[in-house]
Design a protein around this motif. Structure first.
Motif, PDB file in Angstrom:
ATOM      1  N   THR A 223       0.858  -1.189   0.000  1.00 65.16           N
ATOM      2  CA  THR A 223       0.000   0.000   0.000  1.00 65.16           C
ATOM      3  C   THR A 223       0.889   1.233   0.000  1.00 65.16           C
ATOM      4  OG1 THR A 223      -1.698  -1.184   1.268  1.00 65.16           O
ATOM      5  CG2 THR A 223      -1.845   1.217   1.190  1.00 65.16           C
ATOM      6  N   SER A 224       0.655   2.128  -0.925  1.00 61.93           N
ATOM      7  CA  SER A 224       1.498   3.320  -1.043  1.00 61.93           C
ATOM      8  C   SER A 224       0.642   4.572  -1.128  1.00 61.93           C
ATOM      9  CB  SER A 224       2.391   3.209  -2.286  1.00 61.93           C
ATOM     10  OG  SER A 224       1.602   3.074  -3.457  1.00 61.93           O
ATOM     11  N   LYS A 225       1.256   5.690  -0.903  1.00 65.30           N
ATOM     12  CA  LYS A 225       0.580   6.977  -1.025  1.00 65.30           C
ATOM     13  C   LYS A 225       0.561   7.401  -2.491  1.00 65.30           C
ATOM     14  CE  LYS A 225       2.238   8.422   3.525  1.00 65.30           C
ATOM     15  NZ  LYS A 225       3.106   9.395   4.255  1.00 65.30           N
ATOM     16  N   PRO A 226      -0.518   8.037  -2.943  1.00 67.89           N
ATOM     17  CA  PRO A 226      -0.545   8.507  -4.330  1.00 67.89           C
ATOM     18  C   PRO A 226       0.630   9.443  -4.623  1.00 67.89           C
ATOM     19  CG  PRO A 226      -2.719   8.655  -3.343  1.00 67.89           C
ATOM     20  CD  PRO A 226      -1.775   8.318  -2.235  1.00 67.89           C
ATOM     21  N   GLY A 227       1.303   9.201  -5.722  1.00 66.23           N
ATOM     22  CA  GLY A 227       2.421  10.054  -6.117  1.00 66.23           C
ATOM     23  C   GLY A 227       3.758   9.642  -5.546  1.00 66.23           C
TER      24      GLY A 227
END
Length: 407
Positions: A223-227
């Motif tokens: 899971t990653s942050k957008p951008g």
């Protein structure tokens, strides 16, 4: 009608032989088995099939859906109230709403259900409104060779909860493998790839003969942050389990259990009126026609349809036999959301764990069983020849006496 003694003896021998063969076979099939476990470090590192699973709530292209479905704007207004700190204007409505949707589902993960989706998906919508994850793997390098040069095959699958992609690299007819010396020269890297996948997805390794699985416990979830451009390091431990062929006591079968259950559920759901697909069963991308949905319209208000649950339990019982040979890859990994370069990357490294091989064998090997059966057949064949041998003996004795009297 006169019955010959030889016929009676022959019938008796056939019955006795068949009975003994039946008895020894019945005992043989109930024989205890021997379990063997072996461990080894291979001189080459196999690269099994790579499965990527993207949950439906992030697989859907919400920008496209929001642009073509104005009724979704009311849903966005409700999310705006919940997440007031992220106000949006008319110009950025779709962008902000998409972020709200991701945020809402990430809060619920991993307990997101089919009924939580604000957008009713069917086969057509999955094909038209989800991200083509084949384009999200920008470069895959295996042992210094790009995947386009080593015959990697990419296939897609779906169910009502996620979309899947499988990458399987072949070296001729065998899975691609990398020599351990090459890995050492390559700074301990078996393979790596750059990606632009959605903010959440899972990755695992699997046997190419298996069906992709939605069981998220089998995946290393990222899971990653957008951008952001995170990087991950993953490896796998391989376990091979070889059982006995049917009908030994382990009752194993050469089949794919997940695929068998999926096909069984298809027979049930597609026989309903109107037909539909089981939302948990995984299907190949072009396996079914576009108009099919993932729930029975007559039971839309029910989260769990009892008839469907009963059908699943029946299908699961039918597929209860052990698979004769099963290869399992346990994936482990480390994730970092620190920015490293301008690309997200996954690095595959060798595992520190040994490969494990479990095998089950009968205590009495097959060749000994055949020899034992041969002894039984030989014994009864010899007994069946008693009358003929006796006649030959008596005849020979009579001729001998006749010759003596003539002399």
């Amino acid at each position: 009608m006169q019955v010959k003694v030889s016929s009676i003896i022959g019938l008796f021998c056939i019955i006795g032989c068949v009975y003994q063969i039946y008895g020894i076979t019945k005992s043989y099939l109930k024989f205890k088995v021997r379990h063997d476990v072996a461990y080894d470090y291979s001189t080459s590192i196999e690269l099994p099939a790579i499965d990527i699973m993207v949950p439906m709530f992030v697989a859907i292209n919400w920008t496209k859906v929001l642009a073509h479905h104005p009724e979704m704007h009311d849903y966005c207004e409700k999310l705006k109230v919940k997440y007031e700190q992220s106000n949006f204007t008319i110009d950025n409505r779709n962008v902000k709403c998409k972020e709200y949707i991701y945020l809402m589902f990430l809060e619920k993960f991993p307990f997101v259900t089919f009924d939580d989706l604000p957008y009713r998906v069917d086969v057509k919508k999955i094909k038209e409104d989800t991200v083509d994850i084949r384009t999200c793997i920008t470069k895959l390098i295996v042992a210094s060779y790009e995947y386009k040069d080593i015959g990697c095959k990419v296939t897609r699958y779906y169910n009502g909860l996620a979309i899947f992609m499988r990458i399987f690299c072949l070296n001729g007819t065998k899975p691609s493998s990398v020599d351990t010396n090459t890995v050492s020269l390559n700074e301990g890297i078996v393979a790596y790839f750059y990606y632009c996948l959605p903010v959440q997805f899972g990755i695992r390794f699997s046997d190419s003969a298996d069906f992709p699985s939605y069981d998220q416990s089998k995946y290393f979830m990222i899971t990653s942050k957008p951008g952001s451009f995170p990087y991950s390091t993953i490896n796998f431990a391989k376990t091979v389990m070889s059982s006995l062929e049917y009908p030994y006591e382990t009752n194993c079968r050469h089949y794919n259990k997940d695929k068998s259950i999926s096909q069984c559920m298809d027979k049930y759901t597609l026989s309903q009126s109107p037909p539909y697909l089981d939302k948990y069963s995984v299907h190949e991308w072009d396996e079914h026609i576009n108009h099919l949905g993932f729930s029975n319209p007559h039971n839309e208000g029910e989260k769990v349809c009892q008839d469907e649950l009963d059908a699943f339990n029946k299908c699961n019982q039918q597929a209860a036999a052990t698979e004769c040979k099963k290869t399992i890859y346990l994936v482990e990994g480390k994730f970092s959301d620190e920015v490293v370069g301008s690309n997200s990357i996954i690095i595959i490294v060798p595992s520190l764990n040994l490969n494990t091989y479990h095998s089950v064998h009968p205590v009495l090997p097959w060749d000994e069983y055949v020899i034992y059966i041969g002894r039984i057949v030989g014994f009864w064949f010899g007994v069946s020849m008693y009358d003929l041998i006796l006649k030959i003996f008596i005849g020979s004795r009579a001729r001998l006496r006749l010759n003596v009297n003539e002399n």
